[in-house]
Design a protein around this motif. Structure first.
Motif, PDB file in Angstrom:
ATOM      1  N   LEU A  39       2.250   0.205  15.870  1.00 51.61           N
ATOM      2  CA  LEU A  39       0.852   0.272  16.304  1.00 51.61           C
ATOM      3  C   LEU A  39       0.384  -1.156  16.489  1.00 51.61           C
ATOM      4  O   LEU A  39       0.440  -1.966  15.555  1.00 51.61           O
ATOM      5  CB  LEU A  39      -0.012   1.016  15.274  1.00 51.61           C
ATOM      6  CG  LEU A  39       0.074   2.546  15.312  1.00 51.61           C
ATOM      7  CD1 LEU A  39       1.439   3.042  14.899  1.00 51.61           C
ATOM      8  CD2 LEU A  39      -0.992   3.174  14.435  1.00 51.61           C
ATOM      9  N   MET A  68       2.326   2.038  20.316  1.00 53.43           N
ATOM     10  CA  MET A  68       0.962   2.531  20.484  1.00 53.43           C
ATOM     11  C   MET A  68      -0.006   1.351  20.415  1.00 53.43           C
ATOM     12  O   MET A  68      -0.069   0.661  19.410  1.00 53.43           O
ATOM     13  CB  MET A  68       0.616   3.540  19.379  1.00 53.43           C
ATOM     14  CG  MET A  68      -0.728   4.230  19.586  1.00 53.43           C
ATOM     15  SD  MET A  68      -1.267   5.233  18.161  1.00 53.43           S
ATOM     16  CE  MET A  68       0.060   6.401  17.983  1.00 53.43           C
ATOM     17  N   VAL A  70      -3.519  -0.078  19.914  1.00 54.85           N
ATOM     18  CA  VAL A  70      -4.765   0.328  19.252  1.00 54.85           C
ATOM     19  C   VAL A  70      -5.721  -0.843  19.385  1.00 54.85           C
ATOM     20  O   VAL A  70      -5.523  -1.885  18.764  1.00 54.85           O
ATOM     21  CB  VAL A  70      -4.521   0.663  17.774  1.00 54.85           C
ATOM     22  CG1 VAL A  70      -5.814   1.142  17.119  1.00 54.85           C
ATOM     23  CG2 VAL A  70      -3.439   1.716  17.621  1.00 54.85           C
ATOM     24  N   GLU A  89       1.356   5.033  24.131  1.00 55.09           N
ATOM     25  CA  GLU A  89       0.036   5.611  23.882  1.00 55.09           C
ATOM     26  C   GLU A  89      -0.971   4.482  23.748  1.00 55.09           C
ATOM     27  O   GLU A  89      -0.614   3.340  23.427  1.00 55.09           O
ATOM     28  CB  GLU A  89       0.033   6.478  22.618  1.00 55.09           C
ATOM     29  CG  GLU A  89       0.769   7.794  22.760  1.00 55.09           C
ATOM     30  CD  GLU A  89       0.077   8.786  23.690  1.00 55.09           C
ATOM     31  OE1 GLU A  89      -1.114   8.557  24.007  1.00 55.09           O
ATOM     32  OE2 GLU A  89       0.721   9.758  24.112  1.00 55.09           O
ATOM     33  N   TYR A  90      -2.234   4.839  23.950  1.00 53.91           N
ATOM     34  CA  TYR A  90      -3.299   3.835  23.955  1.00 53.91           C
ATOM     35  C   TYR A  90      -4.501   4.429  23.232  1.00 53.91           C
ATOM     36  O   TYR A  90      -4.994   5.490  23.613  1.00 53.91           O
ATOM     37  CB  TYR A  90      -3.659   3.500  25.406  1.00 53.91           C
ATOM     38  CG  TYR A  90      -4.393   2.213  25.609  1.00 53.91           C
ATOM     39  CD1 TYR A  90      -3.723   1.059  25.982  1.00 53.91           C
ATOM     40  CD2 TYR A  90      -5.765   2.149  25.444  1.00 53.91           C
ATOM     41  CE1 TYR A  90      -4.402  -0.128  26.191  1.00 53.91           C
ATOM     42  CE2 TYR A  90      -6.450   0.960  25.642  1.00 53.91           C
ATOM     43  CZ  TYR A  90      -5.753  -0.174  26.019  1.00 53.91           C
ATOM     44  OH  TYR A  90      -6.432  -1.343  26.223  1.00 53.91           O
ATOM     45  N   VAL A  91      -4.954   3.785  22.198  1.00 55.62           N
ATOM     46  CA  VAL A  91      -6.090   4.274  21.421  1.00 55.62           C
ATOM     47  C   VAL A  91      -7.170   3.200  21.424  1.00 55.62           C
ATOM     48  O   VAL A  91      -6.895   2.040  21.097  1.00 55.62           O
ATOM     49  CB  VAL A  91      -5.686   4.592  19.964  1.00 55.62           C
ATOM     50  CG1 VAL A  91      -6.896   5.043  19.155  1.00 55.62           C
ATOM     51  CG2 VAL A  91      -4.600   5.656  19.933  1.00 55.62           C
ATOM     52  N   LYS A  93     -10.566   1.620  19.970  1.00 56.62           N
ATOM     53  CA  LYS A  93     -11.409   1.582  18.776  1.00 56.62           C
ATOM     54  C   LYS A  93     -12.883   1.761  19.161  1.00 56.62           C
ATOM     55  O   LYS A  93     -13.296   1.243  20.195  1.00 56.62           O
ATOM     56  CB  LYS A  93     -11.268   0.231  18.062  1.00 56.62           C
ATOM     57  CG  LYS A  93      -9.888  -0.143  17.648  1.00 56.62           C
ATOM     58  CD  LYS A  93      -9.961  -1.519  17.001  1.00 56.62           C
ATOM     59  CE  LYS A  93      -8.612  -2.180  16.884  1.00 56.62           C
ATOM     60  NZ  LYS A  93      -8.713  -3.556  16.353  1.00 56.62           N
ATOM     61  N   PHE A  95     -11.769   4.668  16.300  1.00 57.36           N
ATOM     62  CA  PHE A  95     -11.039   5.928  16.362  1.00 57.36           C
ATOM     63  C   PHE A  95     -11.203   6.647  15.033  1.00 57.36           C
ATOM     64  O   PHE A  95     -11.595   6.049  14.036  1.00 57.36           O
ATOM     65  CB  PHE A  95      -9.556   5.669  16.640  1.00 57.36           C
ATOM     66  CG  PHE A  95      -8.927   4.739  15.643  1.00 57.36           C
ATOM     67  CD1 PHE A  95      -8.539   5.171  14.382  1.00 57.36           C
ATOM     68  CD2 PHE A  95      -8.737   3.407  15.961  1.00 57.36           C
ATOM     69  CE1 PHE A  95      -7.978   4.302  13.467  1.00 57.36           C
ATOM     70  CE2 PHE A  95      -8.177   2.528  15.043  1.00 57.36           C
ATOM     71  CZ  PHE A  95      -7.800   2.978  13.797  1.00 57.36           C
ATOM     72  N   ALA A  99      -7.523  11.109  15.520  1.00 54.06           N
ATOM     73  CA  ALA A  99      -7.061  10.608  16.819  1.00 54.06           C
ATOM     74  C   ALA A  99      -5.678   9.975  16.695  1.00 54.06           C
ATOM     75  O   ALA A  99      -4.816  10.164  17.562  1.00 54.06           O
ATOM     76  CB  ALA A  99      -8.059   9.590  17.375  1.00 54.06           C
ATOM     77  N   ILE A 100      -5.467   9.234  15.624  1.00 54.10           N
ATOM     78  CA  ILE A 100      -4.144   8.629  15.415  1.00 54.10           C
ATOM     79  C   ILE A 100      -3.110   9.709  15.120  1.00 54.10           C
ATOM     80  O   ILE A 100      -1.991   9.693  15.676  1.00 54.10           O
ATOM     81  CB  ILE A 100      -4.200   7.619  14.240  1.00 54.10           C
ATOM     82  CG1 ILE A 100      -5.195   6.491  14.546  1.00 54.10           C
ATOM     83  CG2 ILE A 100      -2.800   7.065  13.949  1.00 54.10           C
ATOM     84  CD1 ILE A 100      -4.823   5.608  15.715  1.00 54.10           C
ATOM     85  N   ASP A 102      -3.170  12.767  16.077  1.00 52.78           N
ATOM     86  CA  ASP A 102      -2.898  13.495  17.326  1.00 52.78           C
ATOM     87  C   ASP A 102      -1.900  12.739  18.202  1.00 52.78           C
ATOM     88  O   ASP A 102      -1.005  13.333  18.814  1.00 52.78           O
ATOM     89  CB  ASP A 102      -4.198  13.706  18.117  1.00 52.78           C
ATOM     90  CG  ASP A 102      -5.077  14.784  17.503  1.00 52.78           C
ATOM     91  OD1 ASP A 102      -4.590  15.516  16.616  1.00 52.78           O
ATOM     92  OD2 ASP A 102      -6.262  14.872  17.894  1.00 52.78           O
ATOM     93  N   LYS A 103      -2.087  11.430  18.275  1.00 58.32           N
ATOM     94  CA  LYS A 103      -1.162  10.630  19.089  1.00 58.32           C
ATOM     95  C   LYS A 103       0.248  10.660  18.502  1.00 58.32           C
ATOM     96  O   LYS A 103       1.233  10.739  19.237  1.00 58.32           O
ATOM     97  CB  LYS A 103      -1.663   9.181  19.175  1.00 58.32           C
ATOM     98  CG  LYS A 103      -2.970   9.012  19.923  1.00 58.32           C
ATOM     99  CD  LYS A 103      -2.825   9.294  21.393  1.00 58.32           C
ATOM    100  CE  LYS A 103      -4.088   8.915  22.156  1.00 58.32           C
ATOM    101  NZ  LYS A 103      -3.996   9.250  23.589  1.00 58.32           N
TER     102      LYS A 103
END
Lengths: 116, 153
Positions: A39, A68, A70, A89-91, A93, A95, A99-100, A102-103
């Motif tokens: 991450l 990922m 973040v 994946e891209y999250v 903030k 979050f 959400a984490i 789920d990814k």
């Protein structure tokens, strides 16, 4: 943010190693087996997250490692850059822990027996 | 918030910070906008700078109690169990998120500095090209200050 992510990952059964920036992360990859997932924040000192992703993607030994991003970088162009560089994946903030999780589930990395 | 090189309005700032707060602290009370105090109390302050077409410093001020509460909520740890460094990290992350979201509404290329955290003594209200939004988080003061340093002509 590392502390928060660490707690989330520990909570679903991961072992967690932290790096303070991109260069530190690369140094740790030289010392240990590649993790299942990294991450990565975009904004880090010394080496930013985008450059770190590019470096990791150049390494054959890390070809199976999920990445990922973040970050607070929410611009569409930044998301495209990160995904093009090799992020899975891209999250953005802020979050929620869900959400984490789920990814992680999308990436097939939720340990067996852990409910979201 | 629409794309602009103008300093964000107080309403935009309050809405943005409230959204961030409700995501991070969904088990806590929401924020309520109030008039900024005439004299600012001593605060734990985190700060980022934005550079690009619009240049500004963005600061988040929290009382010690609010900083601790935020850190404990972010880390899901009981009150009193975190070190000052961990609290400072959490406050730094908050301004990182606020600044990053503001930066997302700006024309590219814009860049944001890494956050810094320090203690600011009690002081008078700032003057100049400044937006300041005060919010109450329960009994705690949350203060956002944006000081525009340059913008595209």
């Amino acid at each position: 943010m590392r502390m928060i992510l660490r707690r989330i990952l520990l909570g679903v059964g991961f072992e967690v190693t932290e790096a303070v920036d991109g260069l530190d992360a690369l140094a740790r990859l030289n010392e240990d087996e590649p993790p299942a997932i990294a991450l990565i924040d975009w904004n880090m000192p010394n080496m930013n997250g985008l450059d770190l992703i590019k470096e990791i993607r150049r390494r054959p030994d890390c070809s199976r490692m999920a990445l990922m991003m973040v970050t607070t970088e929410g611009e569409q162009s930044q998301i495209v850059r990160a995904l093009a560089a090799g992020a899975h994946e891209y999250v953005i903030k802020p979050f929620t822990p869900d959400a984490i999780r789920d990814k992680l589930d999308l990436l097939g990395l939720m340990p067996a027996g852990v409910s979201e | 918030m629409s794309a602009t090189v103008e300093i964000p309005s107080n309403a935009d700032i309050a809405e943005l910070v409230s959204e961030i707060w409700s995501t991070l602290f969904y088990e806590q009370e929401g924020l309520i906008e109030v008039e900024p105090p005439a004299d600012l109390p001593e605060l734990v302050e985190s700060r980022v700078s934005i550079t690009g077409p619009w240049q500004a410093s963005i600061r988040l001020g929290l009382s010690d109690a609010a900083a601790e509460l935020a850190a404990h909520a972010m880390l899901d740890e009981p009150l009193g169990s975190l070190t000052p460094a961990e609290v400072a990290d959490a406050v730094g992350e908050l301004i990182n998120i606020i600044g990053g979201n503001i930066k997302s509404s700006l024309p590219e290329p814009s860049a944001m500095s890494l956050p810094t955290v320090s203690r600011q003594p009690a002081q008078a209200q700032p003057v100049g090209d400044v937006r300041q939004v005060a919010l109450h988080w329960g009994e705690h003061l949350v203060l956002i200050t944006i000081t525009q340093t340059a913008k595209a002509s």
